[in-house]
Design an enzyme around this catalytic site. Structure first.
Site, short mmCIF file in Angstrom:
data_model
loop_
_atom_site.label_atom_id
_atom_site.label_comp_id
_atom_site.label_asym_id
_atom_site.label_seq_id
_atom_site.Cartn_x
_atom_site.Cartn_y
_atom_site.Cartn_z
CG ASP A 10 -2.20 -0.99 0.99
OD1 ASP A 10 -2.19 -1.54 0.07
OD2 ASP A 10 -3.28 -0.61 1.82
CG ASP A 11 0.08 3.78 2.13
OD1 ASP A 11 -1.01 4.12 1.68
OD2 ASP A 11 0.22 3.62 3.42
CG HIS A 128 -5.17 6.48 1.86
ND1 HIS A 128 -4.15 5.56 2.21
CD2 HIS A 128 -5.16 7.62 2.54
CE1 HIS A 128 -3.38 6.64 3.33
NE2 HIS A 128 -3.94 7.52 3.41
#
Length: 297
Positions: A10-11, A128
């Site tokens: 993620d991210d 998110h």
């Protein structure tokens, strides 16, 4: 039963440092997919790095932090031009304070920006802070995916959170909220033919909470739960991870720096655990095949 595991970072795009760590994990064979944030200091850098590899890119839809990708000024989706935060956005959504048209515009804008920058539609879209499955957002989100021909998302339901004794009450309550929102959205995703992996884990193993022993136990637990409840030949599980190198507190992320987790060595710890011989040997021993989200098409 054939077992497949998607390990997602993620991210991606949060910062250059985060990108370096994620691509290192990919090079080690430790992750297969990366969820891209489009409104961060490292977004362009992430895309440039990804294009030199075969990593599978998805969109990490962001409605909670930083500045929007769409129109400069929203009347309700932002406050002073900034998204309202993880809980602030949820509170405003629950109170009916956010205009549906603004959510529609921002989701559409982020998917279009992804296509413009990457050169193809995202292999999947997740959220998110899991905002894509908030009860107000999920039907808008699912319709947008269908309109853009995207058919895969994340269903962050980790089973038996109460047994994760290393979680404090605050973390447990937050993760339980994510799971509850996700479960409530299942019918909406089905209505729009949006697919997910059959099982999921990784909510309870962020940063220092990640150990090889815990990962192995949770992955096997997820597969077993599906085996006991579904009659399928192939089961795919998604493992959510957050590898990277520390982002400077003074600059990075959404341009003003990062929180303690983003600045800590916890993300390096994740790279080490995910890349370890212990995990590689575990996959081999249990005949778990590592795949990307493209296997869900």
């Amino acid at each position: 039963m054939k077992t497949q595991l998607i390990i997602t970072a993620d991210d991606f795009g949060f910062s250059k440092e985060r990108n370096i760590g994620i691509m290192e994990a990919f090079s080690n064979g430790a992750v297969q997919s990366a969820s891209l944030l489009l409104n961060c200091t490292g977004s362009t850098d992430a895309i440039e790095r990804a294009k030199k590899t075969s990593i599978t890119l998805g969109l990490h839809l962001n409605l909670t932090e930083g500045t929007p990708v769409g129109q400069d000024e929203y009347k309700t989706l932002t406050s002073s031009g900034i998204f309202r935060g993880r809980q602030g956005m949820r509170d405003s959504l629950t109170k009916g304070e956010i205009q549906i048209s603004e959510i529609e515009n921002e989701i559409d804008s982020q998917i279009k920006r992804f296509i413009e920058l990457v050169g193809e539609k995202p292999a999947y879209v997740d959220g998110h802070q899991h905002i894509h499955l908030h009860p107000v957002v999920s039907p808008i989100f699912a319709a947008a995916l269908k309109n853009h021909g995207v058919s895969v998302t994340r269903m962050p339901v980790e089973v038996n959170l109460k047994a994760k004794t290393w979680l404090g009450k605050e973390a447990f309550d937050l993760l339980s909220m994510f799971v509850e929102e996700a479960r409530s959205s299942a019918g909406v995703l089905q209505k729009y033919n949006i697919r997910t992996s059959e099982c999921f884990t990784g909510l309870s193993t962020m940063g220092a909470n990640m150990t090889a022993e815990r990962l192995q136990s949770l992955i096997l637990e997820a597969f077993k739960t599906v085996e006991e409840n579904l009659s399928v030949e192939t089961v795919t599980c998604e493992l959510m991870t957050h590898p990277g190198y520390p982002t400077p507190k003074e600059y990075g992320g959404f341009s003003w720096g990062t929180d303690d987790f983003g600045h800590s060595d916890d993300r390096i710890h994740e790279i080490k655990v995910l890349s370890s011989d212990t995990m590689i040997n575990f996959y081999k021993a249990h005949k778990i095949v590592l795949v990307s989200h493209r296997e869900l098409y």
